[in-house]
Scaffold this motif. Structure first.
Motif, PDB file in Angstrom:
ATOM      1  N   ASP A   5      39.749  25.425   9.046  1.00 40.68           N
ATOM      2  CA  ASP A   5      39.623  24.977  10.637  1.00 40.68           C
ATOM      3  C   ASP A   5      39.644  26.136  11.529  1.00 40.68           C
ATOM      4  N   SER A   6      40.979  26.662  11.387  1.00 36.80           N
ATOM      5  CA  SER A   6      41.322  27.909  12.293  1.00 36.80           C
ATOM      6  C   SER A   6      40.172  28.958  12.577  1.00 36.80           C
ATOM      7  N   VAL A   7      39.297  29.214  11.473  1.00 35.13           N
ATOM      8  CA  VAL A   7      38.508  30.432  11.559  1.00 35.13           C
ATOM      9  C   VAL A   7      37.007  29.862  11.564  1.00 35.13           C
ATOM     10  N   LYS A   8      36.881  28.379  11.485  1.00 33.40           N
ATOM     11  CA  LYS A   8      35.417  28.045  11.300  1.00 33.40           C
ATOM     12  C   LYS A   8      34.747  28.257  12.736  1.00 33.40           C
ATOM     13  N   GLY A   9      33.336  28.877  12.474  1.00 27.72           N
ATOM     14  CA  GLY A   9      32.539  29.112  13.598  1.00 27.72           C
ATOM     15  C   GLY A   9      32.902  30.612  14.408  1.00 27.72           C
ATOM     16  N   ARG A  10      34.054  31.260  13.798  1.00 33.48           N
ATOM     17  CA  ARG A  10      34.328  32.608  14.093  1.00 33.48           C
ATOM     18  C   ARG A  10      34.022  33.676  12.967  1.00 33.48           C
ATOM     19  N   PHE A  11      34.420  33.026  11.843  1.00 32.22           N
ATOM     20  CA  PHE A  11      34.350  34.130  10.618  1.00 32.22           C
ATOM     21  C   PHE A  11      33.060  33.568   9.567  1.00 32.22           C
ATOM     22  N   THR A  12      32.693  34.611   8.875  1.00 34.60           N
ATOM     23  CA  THR A  12      31.774  34.537   7.978  1.00 34.60           C
ATOM     24  C   THR A  12      32.021  34.895   6.504  1.00 34.60           C
ATOM     25  N   ILE A  13      31.858  34.398   5.486  1.00 42.08           N
ATOM     26  CA  ILE A  13      32.040  35.016   4.350  1.00 42.08           C
ATOM     27  C   ILE A  13      30.836  35.060   3.642  1.00 42.08           C
ATOM     28  N   SER A  14      30.505  36.189   2.603  1.00 38.40           N
ATOM     29  CA  SER A  14      29.121  36.579   2.335  1.00 38.40           C
ATOM     30  C   SER A  14      29.655  37.290   1.039  1.00 38.40           C
ATOM     31  N   ARG A  15      28.525  37.519   0.128  1.00 42.80           N
ATOM     32  CA  ARG A  15      28.513  38.242  -0.894  1.00 42.80           C
ATOM     33  C   ARG A  15      27.424  38.902  -1.340  1.00 42.80           C
ATOM     34  N   ASP A  16      27.459  40.226  -1.957  1.00 45.98           N
ATOM     35  CA  ASP A  16      26.489  40.952  -2.280  1.00 45.98           C
ATOM     36  C   ASP A  16      26.673  40.989  -3.832  1.00 45.98           C
ATOM     37  N   ASN A  17      26.032  40.288  -4.567  1.00 44.04           N
ATOM     38  CA  ASN A  17      26.384  40.549  -6.157  1.00 44.04           C
ATOM     39  C   ASN A  17      25.998  41.861  -6.828  1.00 44.04           C
ATOM     40  N   ALA A  18      24.935  42.458  -6.287  1.00 48.68           N
ATOM     41  CA  ALA A  18      24.232  43.686  -6.580  1.00 48.68           C
ATOM     42  C   ALA A  18      25.231  44.771  -6.233  1.00 48.68           C
ATOM     43  N   LYS A  19      26.172  44.719  -5.358  1.00 44.90           N
ATOM     44  CA  LYS A  19      27.010  45.664  -4.780  1.00 44.90           C
ATOM     45  C   LYS A  19      28.739  45.276  -5.392  1.00 44.90           C
ATOM     46  N   ASN A  20      28.662  44.062  -6.046  1.00 43.20           N
ATOM     47  CA  ASN A  20      30.212  43.519  -6.421  1.00 43.20           C
ATOM     48  C   ASN A  20      30.964  43.602  -5.264  1.00 43.20           C
ATOM     49  N   THR A  21      30.172  43.001  -4.131  1.00 40.51           N
ATOM     50  CA  THR A  21      31.212  43.113  -2.960  1.00 40.51           C
ATOM     51  C   THR A  21      31.148  41.853  -2.084  1.00 40.51           C
ATOM     52  N   VAL A  22      32.145  41.287  -1.752  1.00 38.48           N
ATOM     53  CA  VAL A  22      32.269  40.028  -0.882  1.00 38.48           C
ATOM     54  C   VAL A  22      32.935  40.541   0.597  1.00 38.48           C
ATOM     55  N   TYR A  23      32.146  40.012   1.427  1.00 35.80           N
ATOM     56  CA  TYR A  23      32.603  40.345   2.856  1.00 35.80           C
ATOM     57  C   TYR A  23      33.284  39.083   3.539  1.00 35.80           C
ATOM     58  N   LEU A  24      33.882  39.591   4.641  1.00 38.50           N
ATOM     59  CA  LEU A  24      34.450  38.578   5.481  1.00 38.50           C
ATOM     60  C   LEU A  24      34.100  39.181   6.999  1.00 38.50           C
ATOM     61  N   GLN A  25      33.237  38.676   7.742  1.00 44.23           N
ATOM     62  CA  GLN A  25      32.919  39.053   9.068  1.00 44.23           C
ATOM     63  C   GLN A  25      33.725  38.179  10.047  1.00 44.23           C
ATOM     64  N   MET A  26      34.412  38.979  10.767  1.00 41.44           N
ATOM     65  CA  MET A  26      35.471  38.385  11.592  1.00 41.44           C
ATOM     66  C   MET A  26      35.108  38.505  13.269  1.00 41.44           C
ATOM     67  N   ASN A  27      34.645  37.719  13.753  1.00 35.91           N
ATOM     68  CA  ASN A  27      34.219  37.732  15.335  1.00 35.91           C
ATOM     69  C   ASN A  27      35.387  37.073  16.282  1.00 35.91           C
ATOM     70  N   SER A  28      35.368  37.317  17.551  1.00 41.60           N
ATOM     71  CA  SER A  28      35.964  36.853  18.496  1.00 41.60           C
ATOM     72  C   SER A  28      37.488  36.797  17.853  1.00 41.60           C
ATOM     73  N   LEU A  29      37.878  37.748  17.432  1.00 41.43           N
ATOM     74  CA  LEU A  29      39.415  37.752  16.851  1.00 41.43           C
ATOM     75  C   LEU A  29      40.640  37.529  18.062  1.00 41.43           C
ATOM     76  N   LYS A  30      41.424  36.595  17.484  1.00 34.35           N
ATOM     77  CA  LYS A  30      42.702  36.269  18.431  1.00 34.35           C
ATOM     78  C   LYS A  30      43.968  36.815  17.762  1.00 34.35           C
ATOM     79  N   PRO A  31      45.021  36.993  18.762  1.00 33.31           N
ATOM     80  CA  PRO A  31      46.102  37.766  18.235  1.00 33.31           C
ATOM     81  C   PRO A  31      46.700  36.803  16.958  1.00 33.31           C
TER      82      PRO A  31
END
Length: 127
Positions: free
Chosen positions: A62-88
């Motif tokens: 709940d603390s990151v919902k709407g601000r963070f996005t997790i995604s994956r690119d299986n062709a690159k064997n990589t998972v990402y975490l896009q973090m927006n509107s970061l807080k202290p």
């Protein structure tokens, strides 16, 4: 056996964005469900986000919902975490973790669910 390597952490100001990457070894990474966790000084490791194998179903704390996005690119064997509107309060060491997915849609949200862990990457958000 899967080895995970996080990258993309850094020092940013509040309101900024960062994208973390979790690069995995192994040819069957698409069979693994992946999660992101974080641990701040003096606090327990907490769940941040998870993504299922193949289908890419996602789930967030709940603390990151709407601000963070997790995604994956299986062709690159990589998972990402896009973090927006970061807080202290997002300041922590961020870890990615992986485990074989029980089913296509399985999501795992607790640390004991995962078998493999990266070394972590530091994210510091200044006010």
């Amino acid at each position: 056996q899967v080895q995970l390597l996080e990258s993309g952490g850094g020092l940013v100001q509040a309101g900024a964005s960062l994208r973390l990457s979790c690069a995995a070894s192994g040819r069957t990474f698409s069979s693994y469900a992946v999660g992101w966790f974080r641990q701040a000084p003096g606090k327990e490791r907490e769940f941040v986000a998870a993504i299922s194998r193949y289908s890419g179903i996602t789930y967030y704390a709940d603390s990151v919902k709407g601000r963070f996005t997790i995604s994956r690119d299986n062709a690159k064997n990589t998972v990402y975490l896009q973090m927006n509107s970061l807080k202290p309060e997002d300041t922590a060491v961020y870890y990615c973790a992986a485990r074989l997915g029980w089913s296509t849609n399985s999501l795992y949200t607790t640390a004991p669910d995962y078998n493999y862990w990266g070394q972590g990457t530091q994210v510091t958000v200044s006010s």
